[in-house]
Design a protein around this motif. Structure first.
Motif, PDB file in Angstrom:
ATOM      1  N   GLY A   1      12.143   0.439  -8.276  1.00  0.00           N
ATOM      2  CA  GLY A   1      11.304   0.747  -9.429  1.00  0.00           C
ATOM      3  C   GLY A   1      12.097   1.344 -10.579  1.00  0.00           C
ATOM      4  O   GLY A   1      11.861   1.021 -11.750  1.00  0.00           O
TER       5      GLY A   1
ATOM      6  N   ARG B   1      14.182  -3.907 -21.915  1.00  0.00           N
ATOM      7  CA  ARG B   1      14.230  -2.780 -20.975  1.00  0.00           C
ATOM      8  C   ARG B   1      12.816  -2.582 -20.408  1.00  0.00           C
ATOM      9  O   ARG B   1      11.860  -2.363 -21.143  1.00  0.00           O
ATOM     10  CB  ARG B   1      14.673  -1.496 -21.674  1.00  0.00           C
ATOM     11  N   GLY B   2      12.699  -2.692 -19.099  1.00  0.00           N
ATOM     12  CA  GLY B   2      11.411  -2.475 -18.447  1.00  0.00           C
ATOM     13  C   GLY B   2      10.443  -3.635 -18.567  1.00  0.00           C
ATOM     14  O   GLY B   2       9.289  -3.510 -18.155  1.00  0.00           O
ATOM     15  N   SER B   3      10.874  -4.770 -19.102  1.00  0.00           N
ATOM     16  CA  SER B   3       9.980  -5.918 -19.200  1.00  0.00           C
ATOM     17  C   SER B   3       9.843  -6.596 -17.844  1.00  0.00           C
ATOM     18  O   SER B   3      10.838  -6.831 -17.144  1.00  0.00           O
ATOM     19  CB  SER B   3      10.498  -6.933 -20.219  1.00  0.00           C
ATOM     20  N   LEU B   4       8.604  -6.934 -17.485  1.00  0.00           N
ATOM     21  CA  LEU B   4       8.350  -7.616 -16.221  1.00  0.00           C
ATOM     22  C   LEU B   4       7.807  -9.018 -16.446  1.00  0.00           C
ATOM     23  O   LEU B   4       7.205  -9.609 -15.553  1.00  0.00           O
ATOM     24  CB  LEU B   4       7.359  -6.800 -15.383  1.00  0.00           C
TER      25      LEU B   4
ATOM     26  N   GLN C   1      14.248  -1.435 -12.269  1.00  0.00           N
ATOM     27  CA  GLN C   1      13.424  -2.326 -13.083  1.00  0.00           C
ATOM     28  C   GLN C   1      12.894  -1.644 -14.347  1.00  0.00           C
ATOM     29  O   GLN C   1      12.623  -2.304 -15.346  1.00  0.00           O
ATOM     30  CB  GLN C   1      12.236  -2.853 -12.253  1.00  0.00           C
ATOM     31  N   SER C   2      12.764  -0.328 -14.308  1.00  0.00           N
ATOM     32  CA  SER C   2      12.157   0.389 -15.433  1.00  0.00           C
ATOM     33  C   SER C   2      13.157   0.802 -16.509  1.00  0.00           C
ATOM     34  O   SER C   2      12.812   0.849 -17.699  1.00  0.00           O
ATOM     35  CB  SER C   2      11.429   1.637 -14.926  1.00  0.00           C
ATOM     36  N   VAL C   3      14.397   1.117 -16.116  1.00  0.00           N
ATOM     37  CA  VAL C   3      15.311   1.744 -17.079  1.00  0.00           C
ATOM     38  C   VAL C   3      16.520   0.900 -17.453  1.00  0.00           C
ATOM     39  O   VAL C   3      17.166   1.169 -18.477  1.00  0.00           O
ATOM     40  CB  VAL C   3      15.800   3.116 -16.555  1.00  0.00           C
TER      41      VAL C   3
ATOM     42  N   THR D   1       2.438   2.521 -12.375  1.00  0.00           N
ATOM     43  CA  THR D   1       3.853   2.109 -12.457  1.00  0.00           C
ATOM     44  C   THR D   1       3.931   0.591 -12.593  1.00  0.00           C
ATOM     45  O   THR D   1       3.265   0.010 -13.435  1.00  0.00           O
ATOM     46  CB  THR D   1       4.636   2.599 -11.221  1.00  0.00           C
ATOM     47  N   LEU D   2       4.753  -0.048 -11.765  1.00  0.00           N
ATOM     48  CA  LEU D   2       4.896  -1.501 -11.816  1.00  0.00           C
ATOM     49  C   LEU D   2       3.674  -2.150 -11.176  1.00  0.00           C
ATOM     50  O   LEU D   2       3.262  -1.766 -10.093  1.00  0.00           O
ATOM     51  CB  LEU D   2       6.157  -1.939 -11.065  1.00  0.00           C
TER      52      LEU D   2
ATOM     53  N   ASP E   1      13.203  -9.650 -16.455  1.00  0.00           N
ATOM     54  CA  ASP E   1      13.475  -8.441 -15.678  1.00  0.00           C
ATOM     55  C   ASP E   1      14.909  -8.432 -15.170  1.00  0.00           C
ATOM     56  O   ASP E   1      15.649  -9.418 -15.292  1.00  0.00           O
ATOM     57  CB  ASP E   1      12.491  -8.325 -14.505  1.00  0.00           C
TER      58      ASP E   1
ATOM     59  N   THR F   1       7.050  -6.044  -6.166  1.00  0.00           N
ATOM     60  CA  THR F   1       6.995  -4.672  -6.660  1.00  0.00           C
ATOM     61  C   THR F   1       6.543  -3.704  -5.573  1.00  0.00           C
ATOM     62  O   THR F   1       5.925  -4.114  -4.578  1.00  0.00           O
ATOM     63  CB  THR F   1       6.031  -4.577  -7.855  1.00  0.00           C
TER      64      THR F   1
END
Length: 384
Positions: free
Chosen positions: A153, A170-173, A156-158, A256-257, A178, A265
């Protein structure tokens, strides 16, 4: 081998039935008559979210973890962990090799074939989870479970990465944006899923949370193997654990995700672990934990088809992939494949196209059940 099930045998019938449920579901959703005519639950969620179909792969992972843990517990004290590890690694490597061969078939284009896949991920997480199963107690396994999800997590976030067009995110899913998609493009190049080309649903980074799904199975297997616990108590706690995991999935999905099978995720891990506990808990209660022997015997007879499928699941998985590929490659006339020829009379029925497509898939399942039944009756069990 006897042609009837023996509820008192040393096999855990509920695990075979659960595995059979998963393989039957996989055969059903992977082999419709027409991919453009599907009921929503029989297709994957488009991106975020989930359907019945999104249960199936993580159920196999969860089952693999239970089997690994339960097998080690039945061995008793492992005196040579190195030998067990090498055996498990050979099994994982063999599963990966089978998956690669299926992706290469029938053209064997080494320069462009897809490297990731379902079996490749199953084999890889077997390699990674084996040392955790052998050398870690349940507390350490739980720490690995939570740590892998937190690390995934966080990454994927930072971590900022460029997409296929060079635009940084940054942080795009979103698909292809990603960290996992960037990693797959960097390391695997032109060997990704042909429908996307810029990302893969069984990519490398998603293996980390998939290992967490396997560890959830390890923990479930440790609970099953505990001595001195009433089977009914074990079944009850599977239900409780399942509901708690579903609650955690909803919290993670909101905060979160989001739940996403392609990205695997943390919310998806908890969701499918929760459903896995609930579905397996039902099988376990009916087949192994119910207090009345007559009830267990009756349930064993009723669930016999699932048990039969579950005892050759890997073989059926691989064979179904080959057969499905051949049905689309063999031509019986100009512009008419063997699958099209078989599906034509079903498609001509005066029913909803989705029903016709489902009827073809059900027929596919029945054919493979016939194969599994014949193998089971003769005592033929293909193991890796």
């Amino acid at each position: 081998m006897s042609s009837t099930l023996r509820p008192g045998s040393d096999r855990l019938l509920s695990l075979d039935a659960f595995r059979g449920f998963a393989i039957a579901a996989m055969l059903l959703v992977n082999n419709p008559g027409d991919w453009s005519a599907l009921f929503k639950p029989l297709d994957h969620a488009e991106w975020h979210g989930w359907t019945f179909t999104d249960w199936i792969f993580p159920f196999f992972v969860f089952i693999s973890g239970i089997s690994m843990s339960f097998s080690l517990a039945r061995r008793g004290q492992v005196t040579d962990r190195g030998a067990v590890l090498r055996h498990t690694w050979r099994r994982g490597a063999t599963i990966i090799a089978i998956g690669l061969l299926l992706n290469l078939f029938p053209y064997f284009h080494l320069e462009s074939f897809r490297i990731p896949g379902v079996l490749q991920r199953l084999g890889l997480i077997t390699l990674l989870a084996a040392p955790i199963a052998l050398w870690c107690g349940w507390r350490a396994q739980l720490a690995w479970f939570l740590g892998l999800l937190a690390a995934y997590g966080l990454v994927q976030s930072v971590v900022a990465v460029p997409d296929a067009q060079g635009v940084w995110h940054r942080g795009s899913l979103q698909p292809g944006e990603d960290v996992g998609a960037w990693l797959d493009r960097t390391l695997l190049g032109g060997h990704l899923w042909v429908r996307s080309k810029t990302w893969d649903p069984e990519g490398l980074l998603g293996t980390l949370p998939a290992v967490a799904s396997q560890i959830a199975g390890l923990l479930a297997g440790r609970w099953l193997a505990l001595r001195g616990r009433d089977p009914a108590e074990k079944a009850t706690w599977f239900m409780v654990a399942g509901l708690l995991c579903l609650w955690a999935a909803q919290v993670l999905d909101a905060w979160t995700l989001p739940i996403n099978k392609n990205l695997w995720t943390p919310a998806y891990v908890f969701l499918c672990t929760g459903w896995g506990c609930l579905v397996f808990g039902v099988f376990y209660w009916l087949l192994d934990a119910a207090p009345l022997p007559r009830m267990r015997a009756a349930m064993a007879r009723r669930f016999q088809p699932l048990v039969v499928l579950g005892m050759n699941a890997l073989f059926l998985f691989a064979l179904s992939g080959l057969v499905a590929r051949l049905l689309g490659l063999i031509h019986v006339a100009e512009g008419l494949t063997l699958k099209g020829w078989l599906y034509a009379p079903i498609k001509a029925l005066p029913v909803d196209p989705r029903v016709a497509s489902l009827l073809f898939a059900l027929g596919f399942v029945l054919v493979f059940y016939g194969i599994a039944r014949a193998m089971w009756a003769r005592g033929w069990f293909v193991k890796v």
